[in-house]
Design a protein around this motif. Structure first.
Motif, short mmCIF file in Angstrom:
data_model
loop_
_atom_site.label_atom_id
_atom_site.label_comp_id
_atom_site.label_asym_id
_atom_site.label_seq_id
_atom_site.Cartn_x
_atom_site.Cartn_y
_atom_site.Cartn_z
N GLY A 1 0.96 -1.26 -0.23
CA GLY A 1 0.10 -0.04 0.01
C GLY A 1 0.81 1.16 0.00
N CYS A 2 0.39 2.40 0.07
CA CYS A 2 0.65 3.67 -0.15
C CYS A 2 0.91 4.25 1.20
CB CYS A 2 0.22 4.48 -1.24
SG CYS A 2 0.69 4.06 -3.06
N TYR A 3 2.07 4.78 1.64
CA TYR A 3 1.94 5.37 3.00
C TYR A 3 2.92 6.87 2.89
CZ TYR A 3 0.28 0.84 4.74
OH TYR A 3 -0.38 -0.27 5.07
N TYR A 4 2.57 7.77 3.36
CA TYR A 4 3.45 9.01 3.54
C TYR A 4 4.67 9.27 4.49
CZ TYR A 4 0.37 11.22 7.14
OH TYR A 4 -0.31 11.45 8.08
N ASN A 5 5.46 9.84 3.78
CA ASN A 5 6.73 10.20 4.65
C ASN A 5 7.03 11.82 4.35
OD1 ASN A 5 9.12 10.06 6.45
ND2 ASN A 5 8.97 7.74 5.90
N GLU A 6 8.10 12.39 5.06
CA GLU A 6 8.34 13.64 4.83
C GLU A 6 9.08 13.71 3.37
OE1 GLU A 6 12.34 14.88 6.86
OE2 GLU A 6 11.03 13.97 8.26
N ALA A 7 8.77 14.89 2.61
CA ALA A 7 9.41 14.88 1.28
C ALA A 7 10.83 15.42 1.35
CB ALA A 7 8.36 16.18 0.61
N GLY A 8 11.11 16.48 1.95
CA GLY A 8 12.68 16.95 2.09
C GLY A 8 12.57 18.15 1.04
N ASN A 9 13.61 19.13 1.25
CA ASN A 9 13.53 20.17 0.44
C ASN A 9 13.89 19.69 -1.17
OD1 ASN A 9 13.27 21.77 2.82
ND2 ASN A 9 15.40 22.04 3.22
N GLY A 10 13.29 20.72 -1.69
CA GLY A 10 13.65 20.55 -3.33
C GLY A 10 12.75 19.58 -4.07
N ILE A 11 11.79 19.08 -3.48
CA ILE A 11 10.78 18.20 -4.20
C ILE A 11 9.80 19.21 -4.87
CG2 ILE A 11 8.83 16.71 -4.03
CD1 ILE A 11 11.51 15.32 -3.62
N ALA A 12 9.59 19.01 -6.17
CA ALA A 12 8.58 19.82 -6.87
C ALA A 12 7.12 19.70 -6.35
CB ALA A 12 8.77 19.57 -8.44
N CYS A 13 6.78 20.78 -6.12
CA CYS A 13 5.16 20.83 -5.69
C CYS A 13 4.33 21.74 -6.71
CB CYS A 13 5.16 21.39 -4.33
SG CYS A 13 5.85 22.99 -4.02
N SER B 1 4.79 24.17 -10.72
CA SER B 1 5.74 24.86 -11.58
C SER B 1 6.44 26.09 -11.02
CB SER B 1 5.17 25.17 -12.86
OG SER B 1 5.85 25.70 -13.96
N GLY B 2 7.54 25.99 -10.84
CA GLY B 2 8.55 27.00 -10.16
C GLY B 2 8.47 27.12 -8.90
N SER B 3 8.06 25.90 -8.15
CA SER B 3 7.76 25.82 -6.48
C SER B 3 8.32 24.73 -6.25
CB SER B 3 6.38 25.96 -6.37
OG SER B 3 5.84 27.17 -6.78
N TRP B 4 9.04 24.42 -4.90
CA TRP B 4 9.23 23.24 -4.42
C TRP B 4 9.26 23.31 -2.89
CZ3 TRP B 4 15.02 23.59 -6.56
CH2 TRP B 4 15.73 24.55 -6.15
N CYS B 5 9.60 22.35 -2.32
CA CYS B 5 9.38 22.40 -0.91
C CYS B 5 10.52 22.79 -0.11
CB CYS B 5 9.31 20.98 -0.38
SG CYS B 5 7.78 19.93 -1.38
N VAL B 6 10.12 23.64 0.68
CA VAL B 6 11.30 24.25 1.63
C VAL B 6 10.92 24.44 2.92
CG1 VAL B 6 12.81 26.29 1.93
CG2 VAL B 6 11.99 25.72 -0.29
N GLN B 7 11.39 23.44 3.81
CA GLN B 7 11.28 23.29 5.31
C GLN B 7 9.75 23.15 5.57
OE1 GLN B 7 12.38 26.52 7.17
NE2 GLN B 7 14.56 26.01 7.64
N ASP B 8 9.44 21.76 4.55
CA ASP B 8 7.85 21.67 4.58
C ASP B 8 6.84 22.23 4.21
OD1 ASP B 8 8.76 18.90 5.71
OD2 ASP B 8 8.73 19.80 7.77
#
Length: 356
Positions: free
Chosen positions: A103-115, A117-124
């Motif tokens: 099954g699918c389970y969630y975790n933390e993404a980490g910085n730099g994951i695309a969220c 266009s022109g946006s990414w994860c920074v400190q969640d």
């Protein structure tokens, strides 16, 4: 020292006040001695991979699928379908498939994951940043799922051999890039049932949920006949662009109006079951009953299975929409019939009334 870790939260770590003071004092002591190892990279490898990696965020080093493998091991992948094309929550909910739990389970993404266009994860938090890569399709940020997706085939191979799968919500997000190239035509509800439950299955047109609430409900739950027990219906997710009314079709599990959707009869947007003699007690197809036994439409089962035909031949006479309810009506005997018999022979004995 005590700390609590909270998932799906931008403030994941909670420390007691004494722990916070201790950490600050310890870092200040290291800084005062000029020996703060936390502020430098010590990489003594011959190939300075660590030095390079530490200058980048995790989202720049790993693709989402690769990061899931880091978290859950071989066989894991990024669960794109969980977002349904909207990745704004990926920073706090990074969904990965875990083979051990299937099954699918969630975790933390980490910085730099695309969220976006022109946006990414920074400190969640999903943040706009000129350094973040731009994407032409914000609904497909991670591209196709990498490697084998199902039945020993990649996304490109599946779309080439069975393009209709791009009309399935779960699959269209897994293979969002490849599905852009697919020429997927709308699939009839009966074919959808057969694809899911096997030959002989068909859409349960006469189900109470549709009679009571209309066919817009089929987008939430497409009911199909059970091939081993015809009186039972099994549910499935309707494909995208399944007709659910006049100029309406299913999009993301909802029946929506769209000028591009086909014109149809609201009472029967999917049409009759084709060439199936089990739809009537007389072993006639929908096309045959219109000529030979229109009264079969009085049966709720037949009226559902042959909704297009029954709606077409329906007469504007309350209680006598499809002619006599039974055979054996004789016009010369109408004067001797009681009221119940007259109601049964409503077409033959029309105009006859009981006197006295």
């Amino acid at each position: 020292m005590e700390a609590h870790y909270i998932k799906h939260n931008t403030k994941k770590w909670l420390f007691s006040s004494c722990s916070i003071n201790y950490i600050r004092q310890f870092i200040n002591t290291l800084n005062s001695k000029g020996d703060n190892c936390l502020a430098r990279v010590d990489d003594h490898h011959s190939v300075s991979a660590l030095g390079v990696a530490t200058q980048k965020w995790v989202g720049e080093v790993y693709t989402p699928d690769q990061l899931c493998v880091v978290y859950y091991g071989k066989g894991s992948y990024f669960c794109r379908h969980e977002y349904e094309g909207n990745f704004t929550e990926v920073c706090t909910k990074f969904w990965c498939y875990d083979a051990t739990r299937d099954g699918c389970y969630y975790n933390e993404a980490g910085n730099g994951i695309a969220c976006g266009s022109g946006s990414w994860c920074v400190q969640d938090i999903c943040k706009k940043d000129q350094r973040a890569p731009s994407h032409s399709d914000s609904h497909c940020l991670a591209g196709d799922q990498e490697g084998i997706v199902e039945n020993h085939q990649t996304c490109a191979q599946i779309v080439k051999s069975t393009p209709y799968k791009c009309l399935q919500n779960r699959f269209k997000y897994k293979c969002c890039d490849s599905c852009k190239q697919a020429n997927a035509q709308s699939v009839s509800v009966d074919t959808q049932c057969q694809n899911k439950f096997g030959s002989g299955s068909s859409f349960c047109r006469g189900a109470h949920t549709y009679r009571d609430n209309g066919f817009s409900k089929l987008c939430e739950n497409l009911l199909c006949t059970n091939v081993t027990a015809k009186n039972w219906c099994n549910g499935m997710d309707a494909y995208e662009k399944t007709s659910c009314g006049d100029r309406k079709w299913c999009i993301n599990g909802q029946c929506v109006h769209d000028a591009n959707a086909p014109q149809s009869n609201d009472a029967c947007p999917m049409g009759d079951i084709q060439n199936d003699r089990s739809v009537t007690h007389y072993h006639l197809t929908c096309a045959e009953l219109a000529v030979q036994k229109p009264r079969a439409c009085y049966s709720s089962h037949t009226a559902g299975a042959c909704c297009e035909t029954c709606d077409r031949i329906k007469q504007p006479v309350k209680g006598c929409e499809y002619g006599d309810h039974h055979s054996g009506c004789t016009k010369s005997h109408c004067g001797s019939y009681n009221q119940d018999r007259l109601n049964t022979c409503c077409h033959t004995c029309r105009g006859t009334s009981i006197v006295g």
